[in-house]
Write a protein that holds these residues in place. Sequence first.
Motif, PDB file in Angstrom:
ATOM      1  N   ARG A 230       0.823  -1.209   0.000  1.00 53.53           N
ATOM      2  CA  ARG A 230       0.000   0.000   0.000  1.00 53.53           C
ATOM      3  C   ARG A 230       0.859   1.262   0.000  1.00 53.53           C
ATOM      4  O   ARG A 230       0.481   2.288  -0.551  1.00 53.53           O
ATOM      5  CB  ARG A 230      -0.942  -0.013   1.200  1.00 53.53           C
ATOM      6  N   ALA A 231       2.009   1.178   0.651  1.00 48.28           N
ATOM      7  CA  ALA A 231       2.871   2.372   0.761  1.00 48.28           C
ATOM      8  C   ALA A 231       3.808   2.530  -0.422  1.00 48.28           C
ATOM      9  O   ALA A 231       4.477   3.556  -0.560  1.00 48.28           O
ATOM     10  CB  ALA A 231       3.690   2.302   2.046  1.00 48.28           C
ATOM     11  N   LEU A 232       3.873   1.506  -1.284  1.00 47.23           N
ATOM     12  CA  LEU A 232       4.874   1.516  -2.366  1.00 47.23           C
ATOM     13  C   LEU A 232       4.680   2.700  -3.319  1.00 47.23           C
ATOM     14  O   LEU A 232       5.654   3.345  -3.728  1.00 47.23           O
ATOM     15  CB  LEU A 232       4.806   0.198  -3.138  1.00 47.23           C
ATOM     16  N   ALA A 233       3.438   2.994  -3.667  1.00 44.27           N
ATOM     17  CA  ALA A 233       3.188   4.058  -4.653  1.00 44.27           C
ATOM     18  C   ALA A 233       3.349   5.442  -4.049  1.00 44.27           C
ATOM     19  O   ALA A 233       3.926   6.340  -4.676  1.00 44.27           O
ATOM     20  CB  ALA A 233       1.784   3.893  -5.243  1.00 44.27           C
ATOM     21  N   ARG A 234       2.861   5.663  -2.857  1.00 42.79           N
ATOM     22  CA  ARG A 234       2.861   7.016  -2.287  1.00 42.79           C
ATOM     23  C   ARG A 234       4.109   7.354  -1.473  1.00 42.79           C
ATOM     24  O   ARG A 234       4.450   8.524  -1.318  1.00 42.79           O
ATOM     25  CB  ARG A 234       1.611   7.200  -1.420  1.00 42.79           C
ATOM     26  N   ASP A 235       4.773   6.336  -0.908  1.00 42.73           N
ATOM     27  CA  ASP A 235       5.940   6.622  -0.065  1.00 42.73           C
ATOM     28  C   ASP A 235       6.936   5.476  -0.182  1.00 42.73           C
ATOM     29  O   ASP A 235       6.985   4.586   0.679  1.00 42.73           O
ATOM     30  CB  ASP A 235       5.496   6.813   1.390  1.00 42.73           C
ATOM     31  N   PRO A 236       7.768   5.432  -1.239  1.00 43.61           N
ATOM     32  CA  PRO A 236       8.700   4.319  -1.445  1.00 43.61           C
ATOM     33  C   PRO A 236       9.684   4.123  -0.288  1.00 43.61           C
ATOM     34  O   PRO A 236      10.083   2.999   0.022  1.00 43.61           O
ATOM     35  CB  PRO A 236       9.432   4.711  -2.738  1.00 43.61           C
ATOM     36  N   ALA A 237      10.097   5.220   0.360  1.00 34.74           N
ATOM     37  CA  ALA A 237      11.060   5.083   1.471  1.00 34.74           C
ATOM     38  C   ALA A 237      10.453   4.290   2.625  1.00 34.74           C
ATOM     39  O   ALA A 237      11.083   3.405   3.223  1.00 34.74           O
ATOM     40  CB  ALA A 237      11.514   6.461   1.941  1.00 34.74           C
ATOM     41  N   THR A 238       9.189   4.622   2.949  1.00 38.53           N
ATOM     42  CA  THR A 238       8.511   3.876   4.015  1.00 38.53           C
ATOM     43  C   THR A 238       8.314   2.427   3.624  1.00 38.53           C
ATOM     44  O   THR A 238       8.470   1.509   4.436  1.00 38.53           O
ATOM     45  CB  THR A 238       7.160   4.525   4.334  1.00 38.53           C
ATOM     46  N   ALA A 239       7.977   2.205   2.353  1.00 37.94           N
ATOM     47  CA  ALA A 239       7.806   0.824   1.879  1.00 37.94           C
ATOM     48  C   ALA A 239       9.095   0.036   2.020  1.00 37.94           C
ATOM     49  O   ALA A 239       9.095  -1.149   2.363  1.00 37.94           O
ATOM     50  CB  ALA A 239       7.326   0.828   0.431  1.00 37.94           C
ATOM     51  N   GLU A 240      10.222   0.687   1.775  1.00 43.98           N
ATOM     52  CA  GLU A 240      11.521   0.007   1.921  1.00 43.98           C
ATOM     53  C   GLU A 240      11.754  -0.421   3.370  1.00 43.98           C
ATOM     54  O   GLU A 240      12.224  -1.529   3.649  1.00 43.98           O
ATOM     55  CB  GLU A 240      12.622   0.956   1.455  1.00 43.98           C
ATOM     56  N   GLN A 241      11.420   0.463   4.313  1.00 41.79           N
ATOM     57  CA  GLN A 241      11.587   0.128   5.732  1.00 41.79           C
ATOM     58  C   GLN A 241      10.680  -1.040   6.135  1.00 41.79           C
ATOM     59  O   GLN A 241      11.089  -1.947   6.875  1.00 41.79           O
ATOM     60  CB  GLN A 241      11.290   1.357   6.590  1.00 41.79           C
TER      61      GLN A 241
END
Length: 404
Positions: free
Chosen positions: A242-253
């Motif tokens: 869900r976070a991949l599109a809007r916030d890639p940095a958070t998705a990485e964490q």
Amino acid sequence: MRYGRSTREALEHLVGGLGTACLAFAALLWLILVALGCVVGVGLLFVPTALRLQRFAADRERARLSRWGDEVVSPGPAPGRWRDAVADPVARREWRWLLVHGTLGLLLGILGLALPLNAVRDGTFPLWWRLLPPEDATSSLGFPVVHDWVGAFGVWALGVAWVAVAVGLGPAFARTQAYPGRRLLPPGADLDLALRVAELTATRAAALDAHAAELRRIERSLHDGTQNRLVGVTVLLGAARRALARDPATAEQILSRAQDAAEQALAELRTVARSILPPVLADRGLAGALDGLAGTCGVPCRVEVDLPGRCAASVEATAYFVVAEALTNVAKHSGAAHAVVTVRGRDDLLSLTVTDDGHGGADEEAGSGLTGIRRRVGALDGTLTLTSPPGGPTTLRVELPCGS
């Protein structure tokens, strides 16, 4: 050292046999008196007492022999009537044992008691013979009368001879004294078979209980540990998507956290798998697996393994888990500075001993894992013996049949 230990044990056997021989003599004498009394009818009142005394004496000998070797099982309550006793093959064999042990066994027991006493008396004779009245200064045999130092040292030489007799003939005397009991007191084939069926029934029930407990442990480990971590991985992966599109940095964490959780779940799965059947047993054998356990034990541990070959996988797994649990107990509860694991294979039997120099006082009822060990051992028709007096040391001995 070996001769001294065998001589001491032989004398202990002879003196212990003296006690049961006295009982056998008393029971034999009472049986004869009751039998004679039955001729005039008076003895019939005392038949149950005589038969109970006979069984009591025989059971004391069975208990004595069981302490020094293979167990001799009691057949149970004594018959209550002459007719029942005459028809009972066990009672008839006990009569023969009473006759032999109450005479020959009594004589050998008296000899076993006299040998060390005479050896001490005559061996120390030169130290105190001058304190005796002249007519009493004799050897333990009552002759000769000693008048000088030459005679005193002759009695001392007799004391040395008593020691030689005890060392040379003591073990043979002990075996001779025990032979009638070993030969005549074991239960008959029917009773032995019934006891064996009862033992196997209990063993089967213990095996089923141990199996059910093991399944519950595995299920609990998977449910409380691995399953929860996998659920966490699923949740984290969903959050990362869900976070991949809007916030890639958070998705990485989040993906990094999910990877850590997956690795932990994998480690727990490996732990559960090793607890079922450790791969190290297949890779390195029992000796190598036990060396690994000793290396990770919190107490310095020495391992001695002498096996002619590989045992069945179930036997090796049980031996491994017994040592693992025993060493865990040593590290947690014993306060020991050192432990020794000894494994020997002989006559289709694997013998395992774990000894520590801790404070002792181990108790199966204290929840120290000993009950689980006993269930594992019983599932393979093995035996477990625990010796742990207060003050230590503690010795756990397990014997497992391993077949050919």
